[in-house]
Design an enzyme around this catalytic site. Structure first.
Site, PDB file in Angstrom:
ATOM      1  N   GLY A  81       0.835  -1.209   0.000  1.00  0.00           N
ATOM      2  CA  GLY A  81       0.000   0.000   0.000  1.00  0.00           C
ATOM      3  C   GLY A  81       0.863   1.250   0.000  1.00  0.00           C
ATOM      4  O   GLY A  81       1.845   1.325   0.721  1.00  0.00           O
ATOM      5  N   ARG A 101      13.092  10.467  -3.169  1.00  0.00           N
ATOM      6  CA  ARG A 101      13.945  11.632  -3.454  1.00  0.00           C
ATOM      7  C   ARG A 101      15.249  11.554  -2.648  1.00  0.00           C
ATOM      8  O   ARG A 101      16.345  11.803  -3.176  1.00  0.00           O
ATOM      9  CB  ARG A 101      13.159  12.895  -3.097  1.00  0.00           C
ATOM     10  CG  ARG A 101      13.951  14.190  -3.109  1.00  0.00           C
ATOM     11  CD  ARG A 101      13.004  15.316  -2.704  1.00  0.00           C
ATOM     12  NE  ARG A 101      13.638  16.615  -2.604  1.00  0.00           N
ATOM     13  CZ  ARG A 101      14.183  17.080  -1.489  1.00  0.00           C
ATOM     14  NH1 ARG A 101      14.210  16.346  -0.395  1.00  0.00           N
ATOM     15  NH2 ARG A 101      14.717  18.291  -1.475  1.00  0.00           N
ATOM     16  N   ARG A 117      18.935  11.281  -4.328  1.00  0.00           N
ATOM     17  CA  ARG A 117      19.904  12.380  -4.151  1.00  0.00           C
ATOM     18  C   ARG A 117      21.096  11.944  -3.303  1.00  0.00           C
ATOM     19  O   ARG A 117      22.226  12.326  -3.588  1.00  0.00           O
ATOM     20  CB  ARG A 117      19.201  13.606  -3.564  1.00  0.00           C
ATOM     21  CG  ARG A 117      18.232  14.177  -4.605  1.00  0.00           C
ATOM     22  CD  ARG A 117      17.823  15.588  -4.354  1.00  0.00           C
ATOM     23  NE  ARG A 117      17.026  16.064  -5.486  1.00  0.00           N
ATOM     24  CZ  ARG A 117      16.332  17.189  -5.496  1.00  0.00           C
ATOM     25  NH1 ARG A 117      16.323  17.977  -4.430  1.00  0.00           N
ATOM     26  NH2 ARG A 117      15.658  17.545  -6.576  1.00  0.00           N
ATOM     27  N   THR A 166       4.294   2.629   5.522  1.00  0.00           N
ATOM     28  CA  THR A 166       2.893   2.199   5.612  1.00  0.00           C
ATOM     29  C   THR A 166       2.153   3.137   6.557  1.00  0.00           C
ATOM     30  O   THR A 166       2.717   3.565   7.564  1.00  0.00           O
ATOM     31  CB  THR A 166       2.739   0.744   6.135  1.00  0.00           C
ATOM     32  OG1 THR A 166       1.370   0.532   6.523  1.00  0.00           O
ATOM     33  CG2 THR A 166       3.604   0.442   7.335  1.00  0.00           C
ATOM     34  N   ASP A 199      -0.083   2.227   8.474  1.00  0.00           N
ATOM     35  CA  ASP A 199      -0.590   1.449   9.612  1.00  0.00           C
ATOM     36  C   ASP A 199       0.284   1.523  10.863  1.00  0.00           C
ATOM     37  O   ASP A 199      -0.181   1.197  11.956  1.00  0.00           O
ATOM     38  CB  ASP A 199      -0.747  -0.034   9.221  1.00  0.00           C
ATOM     39  CG  ASP A 199      -1.714  -0.227   8.069  1.00  0.00           C
ATOM     40  OD1 ASP A 199      -2.590   0.632   7.878  1.00  0.00           O
ATOM     41  OD2 ASP A 199      -1.579  -1.240   7.350  1.00  0.00           O
ATOM     42  N   ARG A 240     -17.465  16.523  13.825  1.00  0.00           N
ATOM     43  CA  ARG A 240     -17.919  17.024  15.125  1.00  0.00           C
ATOM     44  C   ARG A 240     -18.874  18.223  14.965  1.00  0.00           C
ATOM     45  O   ARG A 240     -19.870  18.332  15.677  1.00  0.00           O
ATOM     46  CB  ARG A 240     -16.718  17.434  15.972  1.00  0.00           C
ATOM     47  CG  ARG A 240     -17.097  17.943  17.368  1.00  0.00           C
ATOM     48  CD  ARG A 240     -15.872  18.477  18.072  1.00  0.00           C
ATOM     49  NE  ARG A 240     -14.825  17.466  18.138  1.00  0.00           N
ATOM     50  CZ  ARG A 240     -14.798  16.488  19.023  1.00  0.00           C
ATOM     51  NH1 ARG A 240     -15.747  16.398  19.924  1.00  0.00           N
ATOM     52  NH2 ARG A 240     -13.821  15.600  19.016  1.00  0.00           N
ATOM     53  N   GLY A 279     -10.249  13.859  20.267  1.00  0.00           N
ATOM     54  CA  GLY A 279     -11.197  13.899  21.385  1.00  0.00           C
ATOM     55  C   GLY A 279     -12.369  12.946  21.214  1.00  0.00           C
ATOM     56  O   GLY A 279     -13.485  13.254  21.626  1.00  0.00           O
ATOM     57  N   ALA A 280     -12.114  11.764  20.632  1.00  0.00           N
ATOM     58  CA  ALA A 280     -13.190  10.762  20.506  1.00  0.00           C
ATOM     59  C   ALA A 280     -13.597  10.290  21.904  1.00  0.00           C
ATOM     60  O   ALA A 280     -12.764  10.279  22.816  1.00  0.00           O
ATOM     61  CB  ALA A 280     -12.701   9.583  19.675  1.00  0.00           C
ATOM     62  N   HIS A 284      -9.819   5.243   1.863  1.00  0.00           N
ATOM     63  CA  HIS A 284      -8.541   5.610   1.232  1.00  0.00           C
ATOM     64  C   HIS A 284      -8.221   7.097   1.296  1.00  0.00           C
ATOM     65  O   HIS A 284      -7.129   7.487   0.894  1.00  0.00           O
ATOM     66  CB  HIS A 284      -8.509   5.091  -0.211  1.00  0.00           C
ATOM     67  CG  HIS A 284      -8.341   3.603  -0.264  1.00  0.00           C
ATOM     68  ND1 HIS A 284      -9.387   2.748  -0.062  1.00  0.00           N
ATOM     69  CD2 HIS A 284      -7.237   2.831  -0.444  1.00  0.00           C
ATOM     70  CE1 HIS A 284      -8.951   1.498  -0.131  1.00  0.00           C
ATOM     71  NE2 HIS A 284      -7.654   1.513  -0.354  1.00  0.00           N
TER      72      HIS A 284
HETATM   73  O1  F6P Z   1      -1.689  -1.224   4.698  1.00  0.00           O
HETATM   74  C1  F6P Z   1      -2.285  -0.018   4.357  1.00  0.00           C
HETATM   75  C2  F6P Z   1      -3.761  -0.192   4.184  1.00  0.00           C
HETATM   76  O2  F6P Z   1      -4.322   1.058   3.806  1.00  0.00           O
HETATM   77  C3  F6P Z   1      -4.519  -0.757   5.378  1.00  0.00           C
HETATM   78  O3  F6P Z   1      -4.766   0.189   6.385  1.00  0.00           O
HETATM   79  C4  F6P Z   1      -5.767  -1.301   4.730  1.00  0.00           C
HETATM   80  O4  F6P Z   1      -6.306  -2.363   5.475  1.00  0.00           O
HETATM   81  C5  F6P Z   1      -5.255  -1.785   3.391  1.00  0.00           C
HETATM   82  O5  F6P Z   1      -4.024  -1.112   3.138  1.00  0.00           O
HETATM   83  C6  F6P Z   1      -6.179  -1.539   2.237  1.00  0.00           C
HETATM   84  O6  F6P Z   1      -5.626  -2.124   1.113  1.00  0.00           O
HETATM   85  P1  F6P Z   1      -6.098  -1.811  -0.382  1.00  0.00           P
HETATM   86  O7  F6P Z   1      -5.655  -0.417  -0.718  1.00  0.00           O
HETATM   87  O8  F6P Z   1      -5.401  -2.839  -1.191  1.00  0.00           O
HETATM   88  O9  F6P Z   1      -7.583  -1.904  -0.372  1.00  0.00           O
END
Ligand code: F6P
Length: 323
Positions: free
Chosen positions: A11, A21, A25, A126, A128, A155, A186-187, A253
């Site tokens: 991802g 970059r 460089r 990533t 995540d 909110r 602040g959830a 996304h």
């Molecule tokens: O690993 C990054 C991520 O955005 C995760 O948070 C999510 O579960 C996954 O990729 C989604 O994958 P894809 O873009 O292939 O749907």
């Protein structure tokens, strides 16, 4: 080492371009040629390789995504696929590689370097933040900032209508984004995968809030949580509190795009330079991260095996502040 390849895989994450970059460089700075490999491991198998220089990476520091594109390659999981990749590297005279990606990227790199005795270094890219060996991964800070900006907007409308909102965030099977963004926005509660009984906690928080005349009922739901889909969680909440109107927002996304934050740009720049310098110092087969503001190295095998540890202290803080 005279020529170094760089690829992004898995991802995409904001800050990957800043890392590319920096690799290009820094490589040129030390008199090395640098080649961009397009579309990750799949592009390596398909020989999508072009030489890059300082000018090819101009104007990308602030851009999200990855100019090299990315993929999740099934073919690279096979010995034949990896052999073709190796042959393409040889044909271009590339004698080392920088991999930017997550766990799957490092796993592919580990097999490849075992089979071909080829110098590789990995950078954690990533949103995540689920990789061991680094405090933060490239892209995580930007994703958290996207979440808090969206929750701030939600909110406004939630408060105006006294509505309860469930907001789904990414993170695959870890709660880093949920918990950090939850504290920062602040959830009232975050439902995340590392938690055993999230619904008991959620109901307790909602009831505590109600007895304090609290009108904010924004709950973050990490996609990999153990309770099921956000729709199922919404149904459970509705059944218990039919008096509250509730809405669902799935950020999806949105969290992967946009210009990287200062933190991600600096992280990616430091790691990109470190990748080149460590290859030239003779290091190989390791993921590079930053721990306590210092560069840290972890063999691929260990980085893949170990799980990044979620800071549960953040959950305690969230609960104190959700009163
Ligand atoms: O690993 C990054 C991520 O955005 C995760 O948070 C999510 O579960 C996954 O990729 C989604 O994958 P894809 O873009 O292939 O749907």
């Amino acid at each position: 080492i005279n020529s170094i390849g760089v690829l992004t895989s898995g991802g995409d994450a904001p800050g990957m371009n800043a890392a590319i970059r920096a690799v290009v460089r820094a490589g040129n700075h030390y008199g090395k040629r640098v080649f961009g490999i397009y579309e990750g491991y799949q592009g390596l198998i398909e020989n999508q390789i072009l030489e890059l220089n300082a000018r090819s990476v101009k104007g990308i520091l602030n851009r999200g995504g990855t100019i090299l594109k990315s993929s999740r390659s099934e073919e690279f999981k096979t010995k034949e696929g990896r052999k073709r990749a190796y042959e393409n590297l040889q044909a271009h005279g590339i004698d080392a590689l920088v991999l930017i990606g997550g766990n799957g990227t490092f796993t592919g790199g580990m097999y490849f370097s075992e089979e071909f005795d080829f110098p590789l270094m990995g950078l954690p890219g990533t949103i995540d933040n689920d990789l061991a060996g680094t405090d933060f991964t490239i892209g995580f800070d930007t994703a958290c900032n996207v979440v808090i900006e969206c929750v701030d907007r939600i909110r406004d409308t939630a408060e105006s209508h006294n509505r309860l909102f469930l907001v789904e965030v990414m993170g695959r099977d870890s709660g880093f984004i949920g918990l950090r963004a939850g504290v920062a926005s602040g959830a009232v509660d975050v439902i995340f995968p590392e938690e055993e009984n999230p619904m008991i906690d959620l109901f307790a928080e909602l009831e505590r809030g109600a007895s304090n005349n609290k009108t904010n009922r924004i709950i973050l739901v990490s996609e990999g949580n153990k309770m099921g889909s956000i729709q199922e969680i919404a149904a459970a909440v509705k059944e218990r509190y039919p008096q509250w109107e509730s809405k669902i927002t799935i950020l999806g996304h949105l969290q992967r795009g946009g210009s990287p934050t200062c933190t991600d740009r600096v992280l990616a720049s430091r790691l990109g330079v470190a990748a080149i310098e460590s290859l030239l110092d003779g290091r190989r087969g390791e993921a590079i991260g930053i721990v306590n503001n210092q560069l840290a190295y972890m063999p691929f095998e260990e980085a893949i095996r170990s799980k990044a540890k979620l800071d549960m202290e953040l959950n305690r803080i969230l609960k104190i502040l959700a009163s």
